[in-house]
Design an enzyme around this catalytic site. Structure first.
Site, PDB file in Angstrom:
ATOM      1  N   GLU A   1      12.901   3.397   0.823  1.00 10.02           N
ATOM      2  CA  GLU A   1      12.156   3.552   1.831  1.00 10.02           C
ATOM      3  C   GLU A   1      12.872   3.617   3.078  1.00 10.02           C
ATOM      4  O   GLU A   1      12.443   3.654   4.701  1.00 10.02           O
ATOM      5  CB  GLU A   1      10.582   3.023   2.077  1.00 10.02           C
ATOM      6  CG  GLU A   1       9.984   2.836   0.936  1.00 10.02           C
ATOM      7  CD  GLU A   1       9.550   4.232   0.385  1.00 10.02           C
ATOM      8  OE1 GLU A   1       9.296   5.591   1.189  1.00 10.02           O
ATOM      9  OE2 GLU A   1       8.783   4.779  -0.970  1.00 10.02           O
TER      10      GLU A   1
ATOM     11  N   PHE B   1       0.800  -1.520  -0.216  1.00  9.14           N
ATOM     12  CA  PHE B   1      -0.265  -0.335  -0.058  1.00  9.14           C
ATOM     13  C   PHE B   1       0.829   0.923   0.009  1.00  9.14           C
ATOM     14  O   PHE B   1       1.709   1.369   0.620  1.00  9.14           O
ATOM     15  CB  PHE B   1      -0.927   0.367   1.451  1.00  9.14           C
ATOM     16  CG  PHE B   1      -1.899   1.156   1.549  1.00  9.14           C
ATOM     17  CD1 PHE B   1      -2.663   1.216   0.416  1.00  9.14           C
ATOM     18  CD2 PHE B   1      -1.852   2.039   2.430  1.00  9.14           C
ATOM     19  CE1 PHE B   1      -3.646   2.315   0.429  1.00  9.14           C
ATOM     20  CE2 PHE B   1      -2.488   3.603   2.431  1.00  9.14           C
ATOM     21  CZ  PHE B   1      -3.707   3.507   1.412  1.00  9.14           C
ATOM     22  N   GLY B   2       0.813   1.881  -1.249  1.00 10.93           N
ATOM     23  CA  GLY B   2       1.637   2.970  -1.115  1.00 10.93           C
ATOM     24  C   GLY B   2       0.262   4.424  -0.836  1.00 10.93           C
ATOM     25  O   GLY B   2      -0.930   4.929  -1.542  1.00 10.93           O
ATOM     26  N   TYR B   3       0.871   5.457   0.302  1.00  6.16           N
ATOM     27  CA  TYR B   3       0.485   6.537   0.026  1.00  6.16           C
ATOM     28  C   TYR B   3       0.964   8.069  -0.068  1.00  6.16           C
ATOM     29  O   TYR B   3       0.270   9.172   0.193  1.00  6.16           O
ATOM     30  CB  TYR B   3      -0.887   6.310   1.756  1.00  6.16           C
ATOM     31  CG  TYR B   3       0.585   6.576   2.973  1.00  6.16           C
ATOM     32  CD1 TYR B   3       1.627   7.457   3.162  1.00  6.16           C
ATOM     33  CD2 TYR B   3       1.718   5.210   3.439  1.00  6.16           C
ATOM     34  CE1 TYR B   3       2.295   7.492   4.027  1.00  6.16           C
ATOM     35  CE2 TYR B   3       2.381   5.164   3.489  1.00  6.16           C
ATOM     36  CZ  TYR B   3       2.930   6.219   4.414  1.00  6.16           C
ATOM     37  OH  TYR B   3       3.614   6.678   5.437  1.00  6.16           O
ATOM     38  N   GLY B   4       2.213   7.746  -0.265  1.00 11.13           N
ATOM     39  CA  GLY B   4       2.993   8.973  -0.231  1.00 11.13           C
ATOM     40  C   GLY B   4       3.728   9.259  -2.192  1.00 11.13           C
ATOM     41  O   GLY B   4       2.355   8.715  -2.892  1.00 11.13           O
ATOM     42  N   SER B   5       4.773   8.693  -1.812  1.00  9.56           N
ATOM     43  CA  SER B   5       5.705   8.541  -3.520  1.00  9.56           C
ATOM     44  C   SER B   5       5.025   7.605  -3.572  1.00  9.56           C
ATOM     45  O   SER B   5       5.149   7.339  -5.833  1.00  9.56           O
ATOM     46  CB  SER B   5       6.833   9.010  -2.633  1.00  9.56           C
ATOM     47  OG  SER B   5       7.456   8.293  -2.501  1.00  9.56           O
TER      48      SER B   5
END
Length: 202
Positions: free
Chosen positions: A103, A22-26
């Site tokens: 990350e 799950f990605g919520y930023g870049s």
């Protein structure tokens, strides 16, 4: 001291199968890894906040930028939209090694439940997130105006901090056009105002 990767937080457990990230930023807009499937989705019980210092991408050790992390919300009705990626089994090791390095700046990894409306289901996914135990954690020590000032003036190896903010805001507006992220949109407005003031003074 041995190098600790974000996924070391999983304690050496085998990768889930299927593996979703799950990605919520870049990760919503800079997709530099192979994936078999991508969907829009959201997690409940969290806020997205620019509470993480960035010394390796959008700032430097001497002048850290600000990037997003997840912060627990007071109620489960609060939610964070993003993208969820399914990684093909034969690509898992290579993709996760790449993402762990990308990350590495103060992030750890944990499991979350992602609601995926287009699939009409919830999937278990891994997510990179900061914690107060990290040296890069800023938390709520800064006002929204102070965060905006940092973003407007910071640069790092990956480029200007404001580009990270603007790209993220554009991605989230596309992913969830009817869902307002007040923290994100307020920062966009404030950073653009700072940039206008800076340009006018030159």
């Amino acid at each position: 001291m041995p190098y600790v990767t974000p996924s070391d937080a999983l304690g050496g457990k085998p990768w889930p199968n299927p593996l979703w990230i799950f990605g919520y930023g870049s990760l919503t807009w800079k997709v530099d890894f192979l994936h078999a499937e991508v969907e829009n989705g959201y997690i409940q019980g969290y806020h997205r906040r620019f509470w993480q210092a960035s010394t390796d991408h959008r700032g430097t050790p001497g002048s850290p930028g600000r990037v997003v992390t997840l912060v627990a919300a007071e109620t489960s009705t609060e939610h964070v939209w993003g993208k969820v990626y399914r990684i093909a089994p034969e690509q898992v090791e290579a993709v996760m090694a790449h993402l762990d390095y990308r990350e590495k700046g103060g992030y750890t990894m944990k499991e979350v439940q992602v609601t995926v409306p287009d699939l009409d289901q919830t999937v278990s996914a891994l997510v990179y997130t900061g914690t107060p135990a990290s040296e890069e954690w800023v938390g709520d020590k800064e006002t929204i105006d102070e965060i905006a000032q940092v973003i407007a003036t910071s640069h790092g190896p990956s480029g200007p901090n404001c580009v990270y903010l603007f790209n993220l805001a554009e991605a989230i507006a596309t992913i969830a056009p009817n869902d307002e992220d007040d923290h994100l949109t307020t920062l966009v407005t404030k950073v653009k105002a700072i940039q206008l003031t800076m340009a006018a003074s030159q």
